[in-house]
Scaffold this motif. Structure first.
Motif, PDB file in Angstrom:
ATOM      1  N   ARG A   5      41.905  33.516  31.089  1.00 18.46           N
ATOM      2  CA  ARG A   5      43.038  32.650  31.418  1.00 18.46           C
ATOM      3  C   ARG A   5      42.669  31.614  32.477  1.00 18.46           C
ATOM      4  NH1 ARG A   5      46.426  37.537  31.037  1.00 18.46           N
ATOM      5  NH2 ARG A   5      46.072  37.836  33.239  1.00 18.46           N
ATOM      6  N   GLY A   6      41.503  31.776  33.080  1.00 18.84           N
ATOM      7  CA  GLY A   6      41.090  30.837  34.117  1.00 18.84           C
ATOM      8  C   GLY A   6      41.614  31.188  35.491  1.00 18.84           C
ATOM      9  N   ALA A   7      42.174  32.388  35.614  1.00 23.52           N
ATOM     10  CA  ALA A   7      42.708  32.813  36.908  1.00 23.52           C
ATOM     11  C   ALA A   7      41.563  33.085  37.884  1.00 23.52           C
ATOM     12  CB  ALA A   7      43.551  34.079  36.725  1.00 23.52           C
ATOM     13  N   SER A   8      41.821  32.899  39.145  1.00 27.19           N
ATOM     14  CA  SER A   8      40.792  33.176  40.139  1.00 27.19           C
ATOM     15  C   SER A   8      40.850  34.645  40.537  1.00 27.19           C
ATOM     16  CB  SER A   8      40.964  32.275  41.363  1.00 27.19           C
ATOM     17  OG  SER A   8      42.219  32.507  41.959  1.00 27.19           O
ATOM     18  N   TYR A   9      39.737  35.155  40.963  1.00 28.11           N
ATOM     19  CA  TYR A   9      39.666  36.549  41.401  1.00 28.11           C
ATOM     20  C   TYR A   9      40.144  36.617  42.838  1.00 28.11           C
ATOM     21  CZ  TYR A   9      37.671  41.045  42.793  1.00 28.11           C
ATOM     22  OH  TYR A   9      37.497  42.314  43.274  1.00 28.11           O
ATOM     23  N   GLN A  10      41.085  37.492  43.094  1.00 28.25           N
ATOM     24  CA  GLN A  10      41.722  37.575  44.406  1.00 28.25           C
ATOM     25  C   GLN A  10      41.148  38.683  45.296  1.00 28.25           C
ATOM     26  OE1 GLN A  10      44.077  35.258  45.263  1.00 28.25           O
ATOM     27  NE2 GLN A  10      43.597  34.360  43.277  1.00 28.25           N
ATOM     28  N   GLN A  11      39.980  39.199  44.925  1.00 27.50           N
ATOM     29  CA  GLN A  11      39.342  40.261  45.719  1.00 27.50           C
ATOM     30  C   GLN A  11      40.269  41.476  45.863  1.00 27.50           C
ATOM     31  OE1 GLN A  11      36.135  39.588  46.652  1.00 27.50           O
ATOM     32  NE2 GLN A  11      36.325  37.505  45.919  1.00 27.50           N
ATOM     33  N   SER A  12      41.009  41.782  44.804  1.00 24.36           N
ATOM     34  CA  SER A  12      42.026  42.823  44.909  1.00 24.36           C
ATOM     35  C   SER A  12      41.634  44.150  44.264  1.00 24.36           C
ATOM     36  CB  SER A  12      43.331  42.321  44.287  1.00 24.36           C
ATOM     37  OG  SER A  12      43.112  41.967  42.936  1.00 24.36           O
ATOM     38  N   CYS A  13      40.442  44.248  43.686  1.00 22.53           N
ATOM     39  CA  CYS A  13      40.010  45.500  43.047  1.00 22.53           C
ATOM     40  C   CYS A  13      39.539  46.500  44.107  1.00 22.53           C
ATOM     41  CB  CYS A  13      38.862  45.248  42.086  1.00 22.53           C
ATOM     42  SG  CYS A  13      39.388  44.671  40.490  1.00 22.53           S
ATOM     43  N   ALA A  14      39.776  47.740  43.780  1.00 21.15           N
ATOM     44  CA  ALA A  14      39.211  48.801  44.625  1.00 21.15           C
ATOM     45  C   ALA A  14      37.697  48.725  44.510  1.00 21.15           C
ATOM     46  CB  ALA A  14      39.718  50.157  44.151  1.00 21.15           C
ATOM     47  N   ALA A  15      37.002  49.077  45.567  1.00 15.77           N
ATOM     48  CA  ALA A  15      35.544  48.949  45.619  1.00 15.77           C
ATOM     49  C   ALA A  15      34.867  49.659  44.456  1.00 15.77           C
ATOM     50  CB  ALA A  15      35.021  49.472  46.950  1.00 15.77           C
ATOM     51  N   ASP A  16      35.365  50.828  44.059  1.00 19.94           N
ATOM     52  CA  ASP A  16      34.717  51.573  42.979  1.00 19.94           C
ATOM     53  C   ASP A  16      34.974  50.965  41.598  1.00 19.94           C
ATOM     54  OD1 ASP A  16      37.408  52.344  43.315  1.00 19.94           O
ATOM     55  OD2 ASP A  16      37.062  54.244  42.277  1.00 19.94           O
ATOM     56  N   LEU A  17      35.940  50.068  41.466  1.00 16.84           N
ATOM     57  CA  LEU A  17      36.253  49.421  40.186  1.00 16.84           C
ATOM     58  C   LEU A  17      35.765  47.971  40.111  1.00 16.84           C
ATOM     59  CD1 LEU A  17      39.933  50.647  39.761  1.00 16.84           C
ATOM     60  CD2 LEU A  17      37.872  51.625  38.733  1.00 16.84           C
ATOM     61  N   GLU A  18      35.420  47.432  41.251  1.00 17.56           N
ATOM     62  CA  GLU A  18      35.126  46.005  41.322  1.00 17.56           C
ATOM     63  C   GLU A  18      33.949  45.581  40.441  1.00 17.56           C
ATOM     64  OE1 GLU A  18      35.325  42.704  44.704  1.00 17.56           O
ATOM     65  OE2 GLU A  18      33.799  44.222  45.096  1.00 17.56           O
ATOM     66  N   GLY A  20      32.754  46.784  37.620  1.00 17.20           N
ATOM     67  CA  GLY A  20      33.160  46.729  36.216  1.00 17.20           C
ATOM     68  C   GLY A  20      34.114  45.584  35.937  1.00 17.20           C
ATOM     69  N   PHE A  21      35.065  45.389  36.846  1.00 18.91           N
ATOM     70  CA  PHE A  21      36.015  44.293  36.684  1.00 18.91           C
ATOM     71  C   PHE A  21      35.284  42.948  36.688  1.00 18.91           C
ATOM     72  CE2 PHE A  21      38.459  40.851  38.567  1.00 18.91           C
ATOM     73  CZ  PHE A  21      39.529  40.775  37.690  1.00 18.91           C
ATOM     74  N   LEU A  22      34.380  42.767  37.641  1.00 16.90           N
ATOM     75  CA  LEU A  22      33.691  41.483  37.767  1.00 16.90           C
ATOM     76  C   LEU A  22      32.851  41.155  36.540  1.00 16.90           C
ATOM     77  CD1 LEU A  22      32.693  41.397  41.541  1.00 16.90           C
ATOM     78  CD2 LEU A  22      34.385  39.978  40.348  1.00 16.90           C
ATOM     79  N   THR A  23      32.264  42.163  35.919  1.00 17.33           N
ATOM     80  CA  THR A  23      31.501  41.919  34.692  1.00 17.33           C
ATOM     81  C   THR A  23      32.426  41.332  33.627  1.00 17.33           C
ATOM     82  OG1 THR A  23      29.949  43.686  35.172  1.00 17.33           O
ATOM     83  CG2 THR A  23      30.129  43.003  32.873  1.00 17.33           C
ATOM     84  N   GLY A  24      33.556  41.971  33.406  1.00 21.52           N
ATOM     85  CA  GLY A  24      34.514  41.473  32.428  1.00 21.52           C
ATOM     86  C   GLY A  24      35.125  40.143  32.833  1.00 21.52           C
ATOM     87  N   TYR A  25      35.394  39.996  34.116  1.00 21.19           N
ATOM     88  CA  TYR A  25      35.972  38.750  34.617  1.00 21.19           C
ATOM     89  C   TYR A  25      35.027  37.578  34.357  1.00 21.19           C
ATOM     90  CZ  TYR A  25      37.608  35.180  37.842  1.00 21.19           C
ATOM     91  OH  TYR A  25      38.042  34.006  38.381  1.00 21.19           O
ATOM     92  N   ARG A  26      33.756  37.767  34.647  1.00 25.40           N
ATOM     93  CA  ARG A  26      32.766  36.692  34.427  1.00 25.40           C
ATOM     94  C   ARG A  26      32.648  36.355  32.941  1.00 25.40           C
ATOM     95  NH1 ARG A  26      29.475  39.857  38.221  1.00 25.40           N
ATOM     96  NH2 ARG A  26      29.949  39.036  40.279  1.00 25.40           N
ATOM     97  N   ARG A 117      30.250  37.605  20.966  1.00 23.56           N
ATOM     98  CA  ARG A 117      29.479  38.372  21.948  1.00 23.56           C
ATOM     99  C   ARG A 117      30.397  39.240  22.816  1.00 23.56           C
ATOM    100  NH1 ARG A 117      26.829  34.268  23.939  1.00 23.56           N
ATOM    101  NH2 ARG A 117      27.965  34.010  25.879  1.00 23.56           N
ATOM    102  N   PHE A 118      31.583  38.751  23.084  1.00 25.34           N
ATOM    103  CA  PHE A 118      32.507  39.469  23.961  1.00 25.34           C
ATOM    104  C   PHE A 118      33.646  40.148  23.187  1.00 25.34           C
ATOM    105  CE2 PHE A 118      31.238  35.875  26.974  1.00 25.34           C
ATOM    106  CZ  PHE A 118      30.181  36.606  27.494  1.00 25.34           C
ATOM    107  N   SER A 119      33.510  40.277  21.885  1.00 22.69           N
ATOM    108  CA  SER A 119      34.595  40.823  21.059  1.00 22.69           C
ATOM    109  C   SER A 119      34.911  42.275  21.400  1.00 22.69           C
ATOM    110  CB  SER A 119      34.265  40.698  19.576  1.00 22.69           C
ATOM    111  OG  SER A 119      33.128  41.490  19.258  1.00 22.69           O
ATOM    112  N   PHE A 120      33.980  42.991  22.022  1.00 24.90           N
ATOM    113  CA  PHE A 120      34.218  44.397  22.355  1.00 24.90           C
ATOM    114  C   PHE A 120      35.325  44.564  23.388  1.00 24.90           C
ATOM    115  CE2 PHE A 120      30.836  42.859  25.094  1.00 24.90           C
ATOM    116  CZ  PHE A 120      31.220  43.306  26.350  1.00 24.90           C
ATOM    117  N   TYR A 121      35.710  43.480  24.079  1.00 25.09           N
ATOM    118  CA  TYR A 121      36.793  43.563  25.070  1.00 25.09           C
ATOM    119  C   TYR A 121      38.144  43.737  24.402  1.00 25.09           C
ATOM    120  CZ  TYR A 121      33.706  42.275  28.901  1.00 25.09           C
ATOM    121  OH  TYR A 121      32.710  42.260  29.841  1.00 25.09           O
ATOM    122  N   GLN A 122      38.262  43.308  23.176  1.00 20.22           N
ATOM    123  CA  GLN A 122      39.554  43.333  22.511  1.00 20.22           C
ATOM    124  C   GLN A 122      39.714  44.639  21.872  1.00 20.22           C
ATOM    125  OE1 GLN A 122      39.289  39.931  19.961  1.00 20.22           O
ATOM    126  NE2 GLN A 122      38.961  38.589  21.670  1.00 20.22           N
TER     127      GLN A 122
END
Length: 122
Positions: A5-18, A20-26, A117-122
């Protein structure tokens, strides 16, 4: 989804999840940027096609004016000069079309490849 969606990352993930989230976010952000590039390429091509239609219309209008009664020689000469200049613009604009079409095809291919390449996210 956030990246796509083009949203910015707000540094809001818990450290143990960040991580994984960042990989998908990128990956999503990559899709967003590729979609933006494709949208821009399409818009540029559409703009060029509209400009071509306008040039054709302008040539037609000036050509009709050329044969109207009541024009003096200087006015006809000016109209002929205008028509010639418009024809040159039309040729130049037409010559740019293949490159713009190629830009759209290239952007569309890159976007589709990334989607697969990213179809596994859906």
């Amino acid at each position: 989804m956030q990246g796509k969606r083009g949203a910015s990352y707000q540094q809001s993930c818990a450290a143990d999840l960040e991580a994984g989230f960042l990989t998908g976010y990128r990956d999503g952000k990559s899709l967003f940027e590729l979609q933006s590039t494709l949208n821009n390429a399409r818009a540029t091509l559409d703009k060029q096609q509209r400009a071509l239609k306008q040039l054709e219309k302008d040539i037609s209008v000036k050509t009709e004016l050329l044969v109207e009664d009541g024009l003096v020689k200087e006015e006809r000469i000016q109209l002929l000069d205008d028509i010639e200049a418009l024809k040159l613009e039309l040729v130049a604009a037409t010559d740019r079309l293949p490159a713009l079409q190629q830009d759209v095809r290239r952007a569309q291919t890159l976007y589709q490849q990334a989607e697969r390449r990213f179809s596994f996210y859906q």
